[in-house]
Design an enzyme around this catalytic site. Structure first.
Site, short mmCIF file in Angstrom:
data_model
loop_
_atom_site.label_atom_id
_atom_site.label_comp_id
_atom_site.label_asym_id
_atom_site.label_seq_id
_atom_site.Cartn_x
_atom_site.Cartn_y
_atom_site.Cartn_z
CD GLU A 30 -16.91 -18.61 -70.25
OE1 GLU A 30 -18.01 -18.94 -70.73
OE2 GLU A 30 -16.08 -17.81 -70.34
NE ARG A 54 -27.94 -20.64 -75.65
CZ ARG A 54 -27.17 -19.77 -74.99
NH1 ARG A 54 -26.73 -18.65 -75.40
NH2 ARG A 54 -26.78 -20.28 -73.74
P1 AMP Z 1 -19.53 -24.77 -69.96
O1 AMP Z 1 -20.46 -25.84 -69.29
O2 AMP Z 1 -18.57 -24.03 -69.25
O3 AMP Z 1 -19.13 -25.67 -71.10
O4 AMP Z 1 -20.67 -24.02 -70.53
C1 AMP Z 1 -21.54 -24.21 -71.52
C2 AMP Z 1 -23.03 -23.79 -71.43
O5 AMP Z 1 -23.00 -22.23 -71.02
C3 AMP Z 1 -23.45 -23.76 -72.80
O6 AMP Z 1 -24.75 -24.35 -72.80
C4 AMP Z 1 -23.62 -22.33 -73.36
O7 AMP Z 1 -24.79 -22.18 -73.95
C5 AMP Z 1 -23.30 -21.42 -72.21
N1 AMP Z 1 -21.93 -20.75 -72.43
C6 AMP Z 1 -21.08 -20.58 -71.51
N2 AMP Z 1 -20.06 -19.64 -71.99
C7 AMP Z 1 -20.74 -19.05 -72.95
C8 AMP Z 1 -20.39 -18.11 -73.93
N3 AMP Z 1 -19.14 -17.32 -73.72
N4 AMP Z 1 -21.34 -17.60 -74.69
C9 AMP Z 1 -22.28 -18.38 -75.24
N5 AMP Z 1 -22.69 -19.38 -74.12
C10 AMP Z 1 -21.96 -19.49 -73.31
#
Ligand code: AMP
Length: 172
Positions: free
Chosen positions: A97, A60
């Protein structure tokens, strides 16, 4: 009238794992007016930071990052999963996450001293964005800002990004 971007973000419970409420941006990018508005808003914040390039990760991050780079007259640099980029790369590993992952960039894609805005669709724990900032700095460039379409504030991702200029369009 400014469009309410959140109207086109779909909540998908338990994707890709149980307990995760996935923020699906596909309805937003499929709508020409909402997609354009999201790029205008990202551009309004990003343009004054004068980046040479936007750094976005698959998949994305390519969609928003490519359009944003074009809109403000910057270049675009892709961060990709290991094994996808054909040239010499540097790599960063980070916690998600939901799991762990690695990202690579071409080591000649960001030049020393360049100004880079790091972009992603969702700020969750901040691990992905932090890893991209580390890649930028490892190449001797400056993180001119970190911008997201969506911020999940309850996960405190901003704490991981302290010291950086961080912005998001939609906060949950
Ligand atoms: P983070 O590294 O935990 O900030 O996760 C960010 C990445 O994971 C981004 O590239 C998002 O596309 C994806 N992501 C994590 N959690 C979500 C969520 N609840 N909904 C959509 N995408 C998420």
């Amino acid at each position: 009238m400014t469009l309410d971007l959140s109207a086109k973000i779909r909540d998908v419970p338990d994707f890709p794992k149980e307990g995760i409420l996935f923020k699906d941006v596909m309805p937003l990018i499929a709508d020409p007016e909402y997609f354009a508005e999201s790029i205008r808003q990202l551009a309004a914040w990003t343009r004054p930071r004068k980046p040479d390039v936007i750094l976005g990760a698959e998949a994305r991050g390519f969609i928003f990052g490519g359009a944003l780079a074009y809109e403000i007259g910057a270049g675009f640099v892709p961060a990709r999963k290991p094994g996808k980029l054909p040239w010499q790369t540097i790599e960063a590993t980070y916690d998600l996450e939901y799991g762990t992952d690695s990202l690579q960039v071409h080591s000649d894609a960001i030049t020393q001293g360049a100004r880079v805005v790091v972009l992603d669709d969702v700020l969750a724990t901040g691990g992905t964005a932090k890893a991209k900032c580390e890649l930028v700095e490892e190449l001797g460039a400056t993180v001119a800002g970190v911008v997201f379409l969506i911020e999940l504030t309850f996960l405190n991702g901003r704490d991981r990004l302290s010291g950086y200029d961080v912005h998001s369009l939609i906060k949950y």
